[in-house]
Enzyme design. Structure first.
Site, PDB file in Angstrom:
ATOM      1  N   CYS A 163      -3.071   4.515   7.804  1.00  0.00           N
ATOM      2  CA  CYS A 163      -3.931   3.633   7.027  1.00  0.00           C
ATOM      3  C   CYS A 163      -4.109   2.379   7.865  1.00  0.00           C
ATOM      4  CB  CYS A 163      -3.287   3.279   5.690  1.00  0.00           C
ATOM      5  SG  CYS A 163      -4.365   2.269   4.637  1.00  0.00           S
TER       6      CYS A 163
ATOM      7  N   CYS B 148      -4.500  -0.804   6.695  1.00  0.00           N
ATOM      8  CA  CYS B 148      -4.339  -2.093   6.006  1.00  0.00           C
ATOM      9  C   CYS B 148      -3.396  -3.076   6.700  1.00  0.00           C
ATOM     10  CB  CYS B 148      -3.958  -1.898   4.544  1.00  0.00           C
ATOM     11  SG  CYS B 148      -2.412  -1.049   4.303  1.00  0.00           S
TER      12      CYS B 148
ATOM     13  N   CYS C 121      -7.996  -1.343   3.800  1.00  0.00           N
ATOM     14  CA  CYS C 121      -7.531  -0.058   4.342  1.00  0.00           C
ATOM     15  C   CYS C 121      -8.493   0.528   5.366  1.00  0.00           C
ATOM     16  CB  CYS C 121      -7.327   0.940   3.209  1.00  0.00           C
ATOM     17  SG  CYS C 121      -6.149   0.346   1.995  1.00  0.00           S
TER      18      CYS C 121
ATOM     19  N   LYS D 125      -3.139   8.475  -5.317  1.00  0.00           N
ATOM     20  CA  LYS D 125      -2.542   7.154  -5.127  1.00  0.00           C
ATOM     21  C   LYS D 125      -3.256   6.184  -6.054  1.00  0.00           C
ATOM     22  CE  LYS D 125      -1.818   3.732  -1.527  1.00  0.00           C
ATOM     23  NZ  LYS D 125      -1.867   3.486  -0.082  1.00  0.00           N
TER      24      LYS D 125
ATOM     25  N   ARG E 232       3.688  -4.854   0.282  1.00  0.00           N
ATOM     26  CA  ARG E 232       2.637  -5.600   0.973  1.00  0.00           C
ATOM     27  C   ARG E 232       3.209  -6.815   1.678  1.00  0.00           C
ATOM     28  NH1 ARG E 232      -2.294  -4.690  -3.354  1.00  0.00           N
ATOM     29  NH2 ARG E 232      -2.352  -2.427  -3.059  1.00  0.00           N
TER      30      ARG E 232
ATOM     31  N   ARG F   7      -7.921  -3.062  -4.283  1.00  0.00           N
ATOM     32  CA  ARG F   7      -8.150  -1.710  -3.791  1.00  0.00           C
ATOM     33  C   ARG F   7      -8.692  -0.780  -4.883  1.00  0.00           C
ATOM     34  NH1 ARG F   7      -5.543  -3.169   0.817  1.00  0.00           N
ATOM     35  NH2 ARG F   7      -3.284  -3.109   1.035  1.00  0.00           N
TER      36      ARG F   7
ATOM     37  N   GLU G 179      -8.516  15.146  -7.228  1.00  0.00           N
ATOM     38  CA  GLU G 179      -8.095  14.601  -5.931  1.00  0.00           C
ATOM     39  C   GLU G 179      -7.186  15.600  -5.214  1.00  0.00           C
ATOM     40  OE1 GLU G 179      -8.808  11.985  -4.198  1.00  0.00           O
ATOM     41  OE2 GLU G 179      -9.743  10.544  -5.550  1.00  0.00           O
TER      42      GLU G 179
ATOM     43  N   LYS H  21       1.721   8.869  -6.074  1.00  0.00           N
ATOM     44  CA  LYS H  21       2.282   7.547  -5.813  1.00  0.00           C
ATOM     45  C   LYS H  21       1.658   6.524  -6.731  1.00  0.00           C
ATOM     46  CE  LYS H  21       2.088   4.161  -2.209  1.00  0.00           C
ATOM     47  NZ  LYS H  21       1.481   3.818  -0.965  1.00  0.00           N
TER      48      LYS H  21
ATOM     49  N   SER I 294       7.912   0.496  -3.584  1.00  0.00           N
ATOM     50  CA  SER I 294       8.660  -0.746  -3.374  1.00  0.00           C
ATOM     51  C   SER I 294       8.956  -1.506  -4.666  1.00  0.00           C
ATOM     52  CB  SER I 294       7.897  -1.637  -2.400  1.00  0.00           C
ATOM     53  OG  SER I 294       6.591  -1.901  -2.891  1.00  0.00           O
TER      54      SER I 294
ATOM     55  N   TYR J 186      13.273   4.143  -0.901  1.00  0.00           N
ATOM     56  CA  TYR J 186      14.045   3.173  -0.128  1.00  0.00           C
ATOM     57  C   TYR J 186      15.538   3.315  -0.422  1.00  0.00           C
ATOM     58  CZ  TYR J 186       9.337   1.524   0.452  1.00  0.00           C
ATOM     59  OH  TYR J 186       7.998   1.484   0.734  1.00  0.00           O
TER      60      TYR J 186
HETATM   61  C1  PBG Z   1      -0.795   1.627   2.800  1.00  0.00           C
HETATM   62  C2  PBG Z   1       0.360   1.861   1.886  1.00  0.00           C
HETATM   63  C3  PBG Z   1       0.803   1.108   0.785  1.00  0.00           C
HETATM   64  C4  PBG Z   1       2.013   1.698   0.384  1.00  0.00           C
HETATM   65  C5  PBG Z   1       2.233   2.789   1.210  1.00  0.00           C
HETATM   66  N1  PBG Z   1       1.184   2.886   2.110  1.00  0.00           N
HETATM   67  C6  PBG Z   1       0.276  -0.132   0.174  1.00  0.00           C
HETATM   68  C7  PBG Z   1      -1.016  -0.135  -0.526  1.00  0.00           C
HETATM   69  O1  PBG Z   1      -1.715   0.862  -0.655  1.00  0.00           O
HETATM   70  O2  PBG Z   1      -1.389  -1.205  -0.961  1.00  0.00           O
HETATM   71  C8  PBG Z   1       2.915   1.226  -0.718  1.00  0.00           C
HETATM   72  C9  PBG Z   1       4.334   1.670  -0.614  1.00  0.00           C
HETATM   73  C10 PBG Z   1       5.295   0.937  -1.485  1.00  0.00           C
HETATM   74  O3  PBG Z   1       4.924   0.097  -2.331  1.00  0.00           O
HETATM   75  O4  PBG Z   1       6.490   1.199  -1.337  1.00  0.00           O
HETATM   76  N2  PBG Z   1      -2.047   1.772   2.293  1.00  0.00           N
END
Ligand code: PBG
Length: 331
Positions: free
Chosen positions: A122, A124, A132, A199, A209, A221, A237, A252, A279, A318
């Protein structure tokens, strides 16, 4: 003697009466081989991530060490995120052979750790806008089709460096097809695609982020990531990614979307499914544990089992290293 009463014969508690019996009647299993550990790799600004206690940004040497620890613990894989030194409008840094992620993959592979190396694909963290991909000229979000060649190129560079699996997370339409075609045209037909198929536009990504320095500088987004109100759309999807050649699907975040994990598992039986325990989910557990409000180990094990029970084969978390250690001690 009186007829035994049916209600008294059936005793569901019998199956819970000892640890041994509970163990032999478990429906859901969890092993280190189900877990994937994310690694934030950078050449500048290593050290702890404030929003994610216990997680650090590491340099290439650190990434090799973490990957080897993950392999020793028997994890399924590591998932690499790069934090570049500088940013550019098109995310060119993401597509260079000496960028931090391909360099880290080469180093991990050279060290010979027996673990799958997965790379996030990605833009971003690489674009100066924090978006992205390339922005549409009319200002309406990310331009899907101008972004696809960049993603395909980024994946090729990761594959060249030895990545086993590339994981497109930009939520661009037809990103899986673009990656598959790009990989196959460069003799990388053996490299798998784990698509972040489903996602959601989620507030649970906040701490990430911070960690990856990938917040959009303006806007959000929502024009490409999914709306949290929709689950039927998730099936489309997922199906689209299967049709385009995805080898793994992903949902996710995980916890607020376990119903989606379950639906995809039931409808798409033939494909491995990962769920990303993101996260914000991690940070909530850490904050509550640090405040003494919950027992971290017990809560994490319950969470990971719940994601497996919903139908995920793999959990990206994590907590993977801790959980693997706990599982080894428990065995
Ligand atoms: C990249 C990406 C993101 C995450 C994984 N790949 C952030 C987003 O889409 O804003 C988030 C992972 C996490 O929060 O642990 N696009």
């Amino acid at each position: 003697m009186a007829e035994p009463d049916r209600h008294r014969i059936v005793r569901l508690r019998r199956r819970r009466s000892s640890r041994a019996i509970r163990r032999m009647t478990r429906e859901t299993t969890l092993s280190p081989a189900n877990l994937i550990y994310p690694i934030f790799v950078t050449r500048c600004g290593t050290g702890p991530i404030n929003s994610m206690p216990g997680v650090s940004r590491v340099d290439i040497h650190g990434a090799v060490e973490v990957a080897s620890r993950a392999a020793e613990l028997g994890l399924a894989g590591v998932l690499l995120f790069g934090i570049p030194r500088s940013k550019a409008p098109g995310g060119q840094m993401a597509c260079k052979a000496d960028a931090v992620v391909p360099a880290a993959v080469r180093a991990i592979k050279k060290a010979g750790s027996n673990i799958a190396v997965i790379t996030d694909v990605c833009l971003c963290s690489y674009t100066d806008t924090g978006h992205c991909g390339m922005l549409a000229e009319d200002g309406r979000g990310v331009d899907n089709d101008r972004t696809l060649p960049w993603l395909a190129r980024m994946a090729q560079v990761h594959a060249d460096s030895g990545a086993d699996i590339v994981a497109p997370s930009a939520m661009m339409d037809h990103q899986v097809r673009a990656l598959r075609q790009g990989l196959d045209s460069q003799d990388h037909s053996e490299v798998s695609i784990m698509s972040y198929s489903v996602k959601y536009a989620s507030a649970f990504y906040g701490p990430f982020r911070d960690a990856a320095d990938g917040s959009p500088r303006f806007g959000d987004r929502r024009t490409h990531q999914m709306d949290c109100c929709n689950a039927r759309e998730a099936l489309r999807e997922a199906q689209q990614d299967i049709d385009e050649g995805a080898d793994f699907l992903m949902v996710k975040p995980a916890l607020a979307y376990l119903d989606v994990v379950r639906r995809i598992r039931e409808r798409m039986e033939g494909i491995p499914l990962a769920a990303y325990n993101v996260s914000g989910e991690y940070a909530m557990v850490k904050a509550a544990a640090e405040a003494g409000l919950i027992n971290e180990q017990a809560v994490v094990m319950e969470i990971l089992h719940s994601i497996r029970r919903a139908g995920a084969d793999l959990v990206i978390t994590y907590h993977a290293l801790d959980a693997a250690r706990w599982l080894h001690h428990q065995a």
